[in-house]
Design an enzyme around this catalytic site. Structure first.
Site, PDB file in Angstrom:
ATOM      1  N   ALA A 196      15.380  18.727 -21.300  1.00  0.00           N
ATOM      2  CA  ALA A 196      15.783  18.273 -22.137  1.00  0.00           C
ATOM      3  C   ALA A 196      16.394  17.083 -22.685  1.00  0.00           C
ATOM      4  O   ALA A 196      16.308  16.621 -23.163  1.00  0.00           O
ATOM      5  CB  ALA A 196      14.876  19.317 -23.256  1.00  0.00           C
ATOM      6  N   ALA A 237      16.422  14.067 -20.894  1.00  0.00           N
ATOM      7  CA  ALA A 237      15.573  13.006 -21.066  1.00  0.00           C
ATOM      8  C   ALA A 237      16.094  12.456 -22.057  1.00  0.00           C
ATOM      9  O   ALA A 237      15.893  12.153 -22.788  1.00  0.00           O
ATOM     10  CB  ALA A 237      14.116  13.535 -21.053  1.00  0.00           C
ATOM     11  N   GLU A 238      16.457  13.649 -23.483  1.00  0.00           N
ATOM     12  CA  GLU A 238      16.109  13.112 -24.474  1.00  0.00           C
ATOM     13  C   GLU A 238      18.547  12.361 -24.257  1.00  0.00           C
ATOM     14  O   GLU A 238      17.776  11.021 -24.963  1.00  0.00           O
ATOM     15  CB  GLU A 238      16.831  14.360 -25.841  1.00  0.00           C
ATOM     16  CG  GLU A 238      17.607  13.784 -26.992  1.00  0.00           C
ATOM     17  CD  GLU A 238      16.985  15.060 -28.429  1.00  0.00           C
ATOM     18  OE1 GLU A 238      17.183  14.023 -29.579  1.00  0.00           O
ATOM     19  OE2 GLU A 238      16.203  15.170 -28.157  1.00  0.00           O
ATOM     20  N   THR A 239      18.855  12.639 -23.498  1.00  0.00           N
ATOM     21  CA  THR A 239      19.629  10.826 -23.540  1.00  0.00           C
ATOM     22  C   THR A 239      19.576  10.346 -22.716  1.00  0.00           C
ATOM     23  O   THR A 239      19.544   9.124 -23.645  1.00  0.00           O
ATOM     24  CB  THR A 239      20.649  12.128 -22.526  1.00  0.00           C
ATOM     25  OG1 THR A 239      21.237  12.670 -22.659  1.00  0.00           O
ATOM     26  CG2 THR A 239      21.871  11.083 -21.994  1.00  0.00           C
ATOM     27  N   SER A 255      17.223   8.313 -25.606  1.00  0.00           N
ATOM     28  CA  SER A 255      18.365   8.301 -26.132  1.00  0.00           C
ATOM     29  C   SER A 255      18.802   6.604 -26.338  1.00  0.00           C
ATOM     30  O   SER A 255      19.037   5.918 -27.416  1.00  0.00           O
ATOM     31  CB  SER A 255      19.287   8.732 -27.332  1.00  0.00           C
ATOM     32  OG  SER A 255      18.394   9.694 -28.227  1.00  0.00           O
TER      33      SER A 255
END
Length: 164
Positions: free
Chosen positions: A71, A74-76, A79
């Site tokens: 996660a 993925a968020e890195t 973003s």
């Protein structure tokens, strides 16, 4: 961990940020959580963001890659894609992340590739596919970011909410 590495950015993006006195590659060469997890950004544009992360050091008690580590990767990546789309006048703030974990990984390096699903004026959504070294899908994630206008008088840091 913590060593410098080259991030591949489109030249026009580098030039745009350099004109403002911002070293864009330096923004992606560190960061506390990313550094601890040894995330490496290899390529970054509004159309595609690629990064890697080792499994070792990012596992849960059973020795598998931790779902939370997937996660974070993925968020890195999503973003960064959102920020690249928003450009210098906006900051990207994650508002929704979902991850489906397909299989475990016990060793090696996983690679995430973020591609846009939606790129609007106020929100972006990226799909992030994380694969192992055999190109088997480990996780599929979707991240939606809110694009907020930068307060030119206060700077981007003042605009970012806590935890963003």
């Amino acid at each position: 961990m913590g060593e410098q590495h080259a991030v591949k950015f489109p030249q026009e993006v580098l030039d745009e940020y350099a004109a403002l006195g911002i070293d864009l590659p330096a923004l992606f060469s560190a960061g506390d959580l990313g550094e601890r997890m040894d995330i490496r950004i290899l390529e970054a544009s509004a159309d595609r963001v690629v990064g890697t992360m080792p499994v070792k050091g990012n596992t849960q008690p059973y020795g598998l890659l931790h779902g939370g580590a997937s996660a974070v990767l993925a968020e890195t990546l999503g973003s960064i894609g959102a920020m690249m789309h928003g450009g210098i006048t906006k900051i990207a703030v994650g508002v929704d992340l979902n991850c489906t974990h397909h299989r475990g990984a016990r060793s090696g390096v996983v690679t995430g590739v973020a591609t846009p699903v939606h790129r609007g004026r106020s929100t972006t959504t990226f799909e992030i596919v994380i694969t192992d070294e055999q190109d088997k899908r480990i996780c599929t994630a979707r991240l939606t970011c809110l694009l907020r206008e930068v307060d030119q008088s206060a700077g981007a840091a003042a605009e970012a909410p806590a935890g963003a």
